[in-house]
Every structure is written in structure tokens, then in C-alpha cells.
Design a protein around this motif. Structure first.
Motif, short mmCIF file in Angstrom:
data_model
loop_
_atom_site.label_atom_id
_atom_site.label_comp_id
_atom_site.label_asym_id
_atom_site.label_seq_id
_atom_site.Cartn_x
_atom_site.Cartn_y
_atom_site.Cartn_z
N SER A 272 0.96 -1.08 0.05
CA SER A 272 0.07 0.01 0.11
C SER A 272 0.76 1.22 0.05
O SER A 272 2.07 1.31 0.03
CB SER A 272 -0.95 -0.11 1.26
N ILE A 273 0.17 2.39 -0.07
CA ILE A 273 0.76 3.57 0.06
C ILE A 273 1.82 3.63 1.30
O ILE A 273 2.87 4.19 1.34
CB ILE A 273 -0.01 4.75 -0.43
N ASN A 274 0.93 3.45 2.28
CA ASN A 274 1.70 3.55 3.50
C ASN A 274 2.85 2.75 3.80
O ASN A 274 3.68 2.94 4.36
CB ASN A 274 0.61 3.33 4.88
N GLU A 275 2.57 1.31 3.32
CA GLU A 275 3.64 0.37 3.27
C GLU A 275 4.96 0.71 2.59
O GLU A 275 6.05 0.48 2.97
CB GLU A 275 3.15 -0.97 2.92
N ALA B 103 5.63 3.95 1.86
CA ALA B 103 6.45 5.16 2.62
C ALA B 103 7.07 4.58 3.71
O ALA B 103 8.23 5.06 4.01
CB ALA B 103 5.22 5.95 3.19
N SER C 265 7.14 10.15 4.15
CA SER C 265 5.91 10.35 4.43
C SER C 265 4.91 9.73 3.27
O SER C 265 5.46 9.79 2.24
CB SER C 265 5.41 11.97 5.13
N ARG C 266 3.67 9.53 3.92
CA ARG C 266 2.84 9.07 2.79
C ARG C 266 2.51 10.29 1.82
O ARG C 266 2.19 10.13 0.59
CB ARG C 266 1.49 8.92 3.55
N SER C 267 2.51 11.61 2.36
CA SER C 267 2.49 12.55 1.42
C SER C 267 3.53 12.99 0.27
O SER C 267 3.35 13.33 -0.71
CB SER C 267 2.18 13.95 2.18
N VAL D 262 5.12 10.18 -0.93
CA VAL D 262 4.71 9.37 -1.98
C VAL D 262 3.70 9.67 -2.76
O VAL D 262 3.94 9.60 -4.21
CB VAL D 262 4.29 7.78 -1.41
N ASN D 263 2.78 10.29 -2.26
CA ASN D 263 1.55 10.89 -3.08
C ASN D 263 2.10 12.21 -3.95
O ASN D 263 1.73 12.23 -5.30
CB ASN D 263 0.69 11.33 -2.05
N ARG E 239 3.80 10.36 -6.71
CA ARG E 239 2.82 9.97 -7.61
C ARG E 239 2.44 10.95 -8.88
O ARG E 239 2.03 10.72 -9.89
CB ARG E 239 1.63 9.25 -6.94
N GLU F 108 2.23 1.85 -10.47
CA GLU F 108 1.11 1.60 -9.44
C GLU F 108 -0.02 0.63 -10.00
O GLU F 108 -0.11 0.70 -11.32
CB GLU F 108 0.59 3.12 -8.67
#
Length: 60
Positions: free
Chosen positions: A8-11, A13, A19-21, A23-24, A27, A35
Motif C-alpha cells: 500500500s502507499i503507507n507500506e 512510505a 511520509s505518505r504525502s 509518496v503521493n 505519484r 502503481e
């Protein structure tokens, strides 16, 4: 061998120590690993093999 592991995004990161942000943001810029969108685009996953390939290309 990773046997087709999906992260996942969290994984992702957590794996990368960002941070998740971050990764986003990658993206949105097209700079993240390839993805996969599941459930009509509601779930975003990353193949471990794509992550490994992306890391290799970033290190070059």
C-alpha cells in the motif's frame, strides 16, 4: 523472490522512510514506482518487483 507482493502507499512510505504525502507527491509528479489501481481506482498498490526496479533506476 517476492511472490508478487503488493504494498500500500503507507507500506511503501514506511519501506522508504518517507511520509505518505511524499509518496503521493511522487505519484502526482509521475516519479513514483508503477502503481496498480484496484477496486475501481479506490485502492492503490505497488508491486514489490516494480519498487525494486524503480530503486535501481533511482540509484543509477
Amino acid at each position: 523472490m517476492n511472490n508478487g507482493e503488493l504494498l500500500s502507499i503507507n507500506e511503501l512510505a514506511a519501506l522508504l522512510g518517507v511520509s505518505r504525502s511524499t509518496v503521493n507527491a511522487w505519484r502526482m509528479d509521475g516519479a513514483a514506482p508503477a502503481e496498480i489501481k484496484l477496486d475501481g481506482g479506490k485502492l492503490i498498490r505497488f508491486r514489490r518487483e516494480d519498487i525494486d526496479r524503480w530503486l535501481e533506476s533511482e540509484a543509477a
